[in-house]
Design a protein around this motif. Structure first.
Motif, PDB file in Angstrom:
ATOM      1  N   VAL A 181       0.906  -1.142   0.117  1.00  0.00           N
ATOM      2  CA  VAL A 181      -0.043  -0.108   0.182  1.00  0.00           C
ATOM      3  C   VAL A 181       0.773   1.231  -0.065  1.00  0.00           C
ATOM      4  O   VAL A 181       1.533   1.432   1.022  1.00  0.00           O
ATOM      5  CB  VAL A 181      -0.929   0.115   1.289  1.00  0.00           C
ATOM      6  CG1 VAL A 181      -1.878   1.283   1.244  1.00  0.00           C
ATOM      7  CG2 VAL A 181      -1.792  -1.300   1.130  1.00  0.00           C
ATOM      8  N   ASN A 182       0.948   1.905  -1.199  1.00  0.00           N
ATOM      9  CA  ASN A 182       1.642   3.121  -1.230  1.00  0.00           C
ATOM     10  C   ASN A 182       1.013   4.520  -0.820  1.00  0.00           C
ATOM     11  O   ASN A 182       0.150   4.920  -1.576  1.00  0.00           O
ATOM     12  CB  ASN A 182       2.231   3.181  -2.694  1.00  0.00           C
ATOM     13  CG  ASN A 182       3.057   4.571  -2.851  1.00  0.00           C
ATOM     14  OD1 ASN A 182       3.811   4.917  -2.058  1.00  0.00           O
ATOM     15  ND2 ASN A 182       3.025   5.179  -4.041  1.00  0.00           N
ATOM     16  N   VAL A 183       1.185   4.873   0.370  1.00  0.00           N
ATOM     17  CA  VAL A 183       0.552   6.091   0.973  1.00  0.00           C
ATOM     18  C   VAL A 183       1.356   7.276   0.659  1.00  0.00           C
ATOM     19  O   VAL A 183       0.913   8.216   1.299  1.00  0.00           O
ATOM     20  CB  VAL A 183       0.247   5.902   2.510  1.00  0.00           C
ATOM     21  CG1 VAL A 183      -0.641   6.851   3.032  1.00  0.00           C
ATOM     22  CG2 VAL A 183      -0.303   4.533   2.752  1.00  0.00           C
ATOM     23  N   GLY A 200       4.716  12.742  -0.811  1.00  0.00           N
ATOM     24  CA  GLY A 200       6.156  12.921  -0.982  1.00  0.00           C
ATOM     25  C   GLY A 200       6.596  12.665  -2.063  1.00  0.00           C
ATOM     26  O   GLY A 200       7.706  13.269  -2.553  1.00  0.00           O
ATOM     27  N   GLN A 201       6.388  11.597  -2.932  1.00  0.00           N
ATOM     28  CA  GLN A 201       6.969  11.231  -3.945  1.00  0.00           C
ATOM     29  C   GLN A 201       6.554  12.361  -4.945  1.00  0.00           C
ATOM     30  O   GLN A 201       7.488  12.693  -6.006  1.00  0.00           O
ATOM     31  CB  GLN A 201       6.236   9.947  -4.635  1.00  0.00           C
ATOM     32  CG  GLN A 201       6.861   9.040  -3.687  1.00  0.00           C
ATOM     33  CD  GLN A 201       6.032   7.537  -3.551  1.00  0.00           C
ATOM     34  OE1 GLN A 201       4.880   7.323  -4.400  1.00  0.00           O
ATOM     35  NE2 GLN A 201       5.873   6.896  -2.488  1.00  0.00           N
ATOM     36  N   ASN A 242       6.112  11.414   3.481  1.00  0.00           N
ATOM     37  CA  ASN A 242       5.329  12.537   2.847  1.00  0.00           C
ATOM     38  C   ASN A 242       5.845  13.756   3.492  1.00  0.00           C
ATOM     39  O   ASN A 242       6.077  14.957   2.682  1.00  0.00           O
ATOM     40  CB  ASN A 242       3.802  12.254   3.096  1.00  0.00           C
ATOM     41  CG  ASN A 242       3.367  11.376   2.186  1.00  0.00           C
ATOM     42  OD1 ASN A 242       3.736  11.017   1.107  1.00  0.00           O
ATOM     43  ND2 ASN A 242       2.141  10.621   2.613  1.00  0.00           N
ATOM     44  N   PHE A 243       5.957  13.818   4.660  1.00  0.00           N
ATOM     45  CA  PHE A 243       6.263  14.950   5.727  1.00  0.00           C
ATOM     46  C   PHE A 243       7.562  15.451   5.211  1.00  0.00           C
ATOM     47  O   PHE A 243       8.252  16.640   4.950  1.00  0.00           O
ATOM     48  CB  PHE A 243       6.201  14.948   6.919  1.00  0.00           C
ATOM     49  CG  PHE A 243       4.572  14.393   7.319  1.00  0.00           C
ATOM     50  CD1 PHE A 243       3.685  15.265   7.401  1.00  0.00           C
ATOM     51  CD2 PHE A 243       4.461  13.059   7.513  1.00  0.00           C
ATOM     52  CE1 PHE A 243       2.477  15.063   7.590  1.00  0.00           C
ATOM     53  CE2 PHE A 243       3.068  12.678   7.850  1.00  0.00           C
ATOM     54  CZ  PHE A 243       2.189  13.767   8.165  1.00  0.00           C
ATOM     55  N   VAL A 244       8.634  14.382   5.070  1.00  0.00           N
ATOM     56  CA  VAL A 244      10.297  14.795   4.654  1.00  0.00           C
ATOM     57  C   VAL A 244      10.264  15.218   3.252  1.00  0.00           C
ATOM     58  O   VAL A 244      10.856  16.077   3.003  1.00  0.00           O
ATOM     59  CB  VAL A 244      10.941  13.455   4.911  1.00  0.00           C
ATOM     60  CG1 VAL A 244      12.358  13.761   4.621  1.00  0.00           C
ATOM     61  CG2 VAL A 244      10.637  12.987   6.155  1.00  0.00           C
ATOM     62  N   ILE A 262       2.732  23.449  -4.812  1.00  0.00           N
ATOM     63  CA  ILE A 262       2.317  22.785  -6.041  1.00  0.00           C
ATOM     64  C   ILE A 262       1.764  21.485  -5.768  1.00  0.00           C
ATOM     65  O   ILE A 262       0.764  21.174  -6.839  1.00  0.00           O
ATOM     66  CB  ILE A 262       3.712  22.520  -6.832  1.00  0.00           C
ATOM     67  CG1 ILE A 262       3.487  22.277  -8.353  1.00  0.00           C
ATOM     68  CG2 ILE A 262       4.400  21.175  -6.012  1.00  0.00           C
ATOM     69  CD1 ILE A 262       4.870  22.189  -9.013  1.00  0.00           C
ATOM     70  N   SER A 263       1.815  20.623  -4.959  1.00  0.00           N
ATOM     71  CA  SER A 263       1.174  19.251  -4.954  1.00  0.00           C
ATOM     72  C   SER A 263      -0.354  19.443  -4.412  1.00  0.00           C
ATOM     73  O   SER A 263      -1.245  18.823  -5.097  1.00  0.00           O
ATOM     74  CB  SER A 263       1.808  18.367  -3.769  1.00  0.00           C
ATOM     75  OG  SER A 263       0.986  17.372  -3.865  1.00  0.00           O
ATOM     76  N   SER A 264      -0.834  20.505  -3.633  1.00  0.00           N
ATOM     77  CA  SER A 264      -2.195  20.556  -3.160  1.00  0.00           C
ATOM     78  C   SER A 264      -2.865  19.442  -2.602  1.00  0.00           C
ATOM     79  O   SER A 264      -4.048  19.291  -3.190  1.00  0.00           O
ATOM     80  CB  SER A 264      -2.624  21.531  -4.205  1.00  0.00           C
ATOM     81  OG  SER A 264      -2.035  22.482  -4.395  1.00  0.00           O
ATOM     82  N   GLY A 265      -2.285  18.276  -2.428  1.00  0.00           N
ATOM     83  CA  GLY A 265      -3.119  17.160  -1.750  1.00  0.00           C
ATOM     84  C   GLY A 265      -3.350  16.137  -2.874  1.00  0.00           C
ATOM     85  O   GLY A 265      -4.056  15.145  -2.835  1.00  0.00           O
ATOM     86  N   TYR A 266      -2.543  16.214  -4.124  1.00  0.00           N
ATOM     87  CA  TYR A 266      -3.001  15.168  -5.133  1.00  0.00           C
ATOM     88  C   TYR A 266      -2.336  13.920  -4.793  1.00  0.00           C
ATOM     89  O   TYR A 266      -3.142  13.088  -5.276  1.00  0.00           O
ATOM     90  CB  TYR A 266      -2.028  15.712  -6.513  1.00  0.00           C
ATOM     91  CG  TYR A 266      -2.534  16.842  -6.986  1.00  0.00           C
ATOM     92  CD1 TYR A 266      -4.092  17.090  -7.302  1.00  0.00           C
ATOM     93  CD2 TYR A 266      -1.934  18.025  -7.596  1.00  0.00           C
ATOM     94  CE1 TYR A 266      -4.434  18.183  -8.008  1.00  0.00           C
ATOM     95  CE2 TYR A 266      -2.483  19.251  -8.197  1.00  0.00           C
ATOM     96  CZ  TYR A 266      -3.905  18.996  -8.347  1.00  0.00           C
ATOM     97  OH  TYR A 266      -4.475  20.361  -9.086  1.00  0.00           O
ATOM     98  N   GLY A 267      -1.398  13.674  -4.039  1.00  0.00           N
ATOM     99  CA  GLY A 267      -0.853  12.429  -3.558  1.00  0.00           C
ATOM    100  C   GLY A 267      -1.961  11.721  -2.695  1.00  0.00           C
ATOM    101  O   GLY A 267      -2.274  10.488  -3.022  1.00  0.00           O
ATOM    102  N   PHE A 268      -2.547  12.276  -1.689  1.00  0.00           N
ATOM    103  CA  PHE A 268      -3.712  11.452  -1.101  1.00  0.00           C
ATOM    104  C   PHE A 268      -4.904  11.353  -1.950  1.00  0.00           C
ATOM    105  O   PHE A 268      -5.750  10.347  -1.905  1.00  0.00           O
ATOM    106  CB  PHE A 268      -4.062  12.312   0.048  1.00  0.00           C
ATOM    107  CG  PHE A 268      -2.964  12.687   1.169  1.00  0.00           C
ATOM    108  CD1 PHE A 268      -2.536  11.440   1.750  1.00  0.00           C
ATOM    109  CD2 PHE A 268      -2.145  13.864   1.315  1.00  0.00           C
ATOM    110  CE1 PHE A 268      -1.418  11.593   2.707  1.00  0.00           C
ATOM    111  CE2 PHE A 268      -1.421  13.862   2.216  1.00  0.00           C
ATOM    112  CZ  PHE A 268      -0.644  12.829   2.967  1.00  0.00           C
TER     113      PHE A 268
END
Length: 341
Positions: A54-56, A60-61, A123-125, A250-256
């Motif tokens: 599971v890639n959470v 960060g990526q 993610n935080f790092v 730039i990410s704006s939560g796209y990862g989640f």
């Protein structure tokens, strides 16, 4: 109802949401660009999930991929041709995301650490790496010429910009084409190749896969780093789109959100395309909802959460309905069943 609670007439809010989703070519273009980023993250999630991972860590990526893409895109000479610049930027983004996911993959394979915990913490790092990169002139921050200079990178060279699709009045780039191609490749690997069968075997039972002689550690490591590469490309797509600069938001939560798409898709790349498109249009409509009706754009996040709960509840109901109800059936081999007239 949600719009009424926020103080806006429901009819006005619905009209603003609809106009923001499909009312203009600009709205549609923004929506499909957002959907492309979500689909890239979801495609990587599905790849890792097939191997039981599971890639959470998509957020960060994305951040690290965007930093790597910016480092390459701002260092290229202005005379470089687009056929070389854009692939280099996207490859750098993929390498950044894959390298970031490789940390969690190595810990999972060699030390048995849960990838859910490590990818979440990374993610935080990764976000901190992005903030550091755009605030330090020694790294990627543009030269500070006055007190009004924003903490962001210099623009990427023009050759590294994602080309537009050419639709009048639309900001749609080739990002949806790239995302669909990535989803198609993932679907092909998972469902039409021996690698997909081996990943499925590892995901179903690692001990059984070991007994079959499969390289379990190698497959798990490759699946998680591949997921990171897809999320990294999403970061490269973001930085290569207008305004073609890197900033700390730039990410704006796209990862989640991409993680949500992958979870709701339940292993299907076609379903991931549909869910990513729906969420992309919902995000685009939420922006206009705030501008035209005065309703907070976060209202769309509430609607997204309700949609997720509804889909998840439907899935749970379907699974329970499909279970054979053997608890009410007597066992024909039991003494009680034999004694029953």
């Amino acid at each position: 109802m949600l719009a009424a609670l926020a103080g806006a007439p429901p009819a006005e809010a619905a009209a603003a949401l609809w106009d923001g989703m499909v009312g203009t070519p600009y709205a549609i273009g923004s929506a499909v660009n957002t959907a492309a980023v979500l689909l890239l993250v979801a495609a990587g999630f599905l790849l890792a999930h097939r191997a039981g991972l599971v890639n959470v860590g998509g957020e960060g990526q994305i951040c690290v991929g965007a930093v790597a893409a910016t480092a390459v895109g701002t260092a290229l000479p202005p005379s470089v041709p687009p056929a070389l610049a854009l692939p280099l930027v996207l490859l750098a983004a993929a390498a950044g995301g894959a390298g970031w996911a490789a940390i969690a993959a190595w810990l999972a394979v060699r030390r048995g650490v849960s990838e859910v915990i490590t990818t979440l913490l990374l993610n935080f790092v990764g976000a901190a790496v992005l903030v550091l990169a755009v605030h330090e002139e020694a790294l990627l921050r543009q030269p500070v010429t006055s007190s009004e200079t924003l903490p962001q990178s210099a623009p990427l060279v023009e050759a590294a910009h994602l080309p537009l699709l050419g639709i009048p009045g639309s900001p749609a780039t080739v990002a949806p084409v790239l995302a669909l191609a990535a989803a198609g490749v993932v679907a092909l690997v998972l469902h039409r190749t021996g690698t997909g069968i081996r990943l499925a075997a590892v995901g179903l039972s690692r001990p059984a896969a070991h007994r079959l002689g499969l390289g379990v550690d190698r497959l798990r490591f490759s699946a998680l780093t591949g997921a990171g590469a897809a999320a990294g490309v999403a970061g490269g797509v973001l930085v290569a789109s207008a305004p073609h600069v890197l900033d700390d938001g730039i990410s704006s939560g796209y990862g989640f959100s991409g993680l949500v798409v992958g979870l709701l898709a339940r292993g299907s790349c076609a379903a991931a395309v549909a869910v990513a498109t729906a969420l992309g249009f919902l995000v685009s409509g939420g922006i206009n909802l705030q501008l035209a009706a005065g309703v907070p754009a976060s209202l769309t996040q509430v609607a997204e959460s309700l949609l997720i709960l509804g889909i998840a509840g439907t899935a749970i109901w379907a699974v329970r309905a499909a279970r054979p109800r053997r608890a009410h059936r007597p066992d024909p081999t039991s003494p009680r069943a034999e004694a029953t007239p």
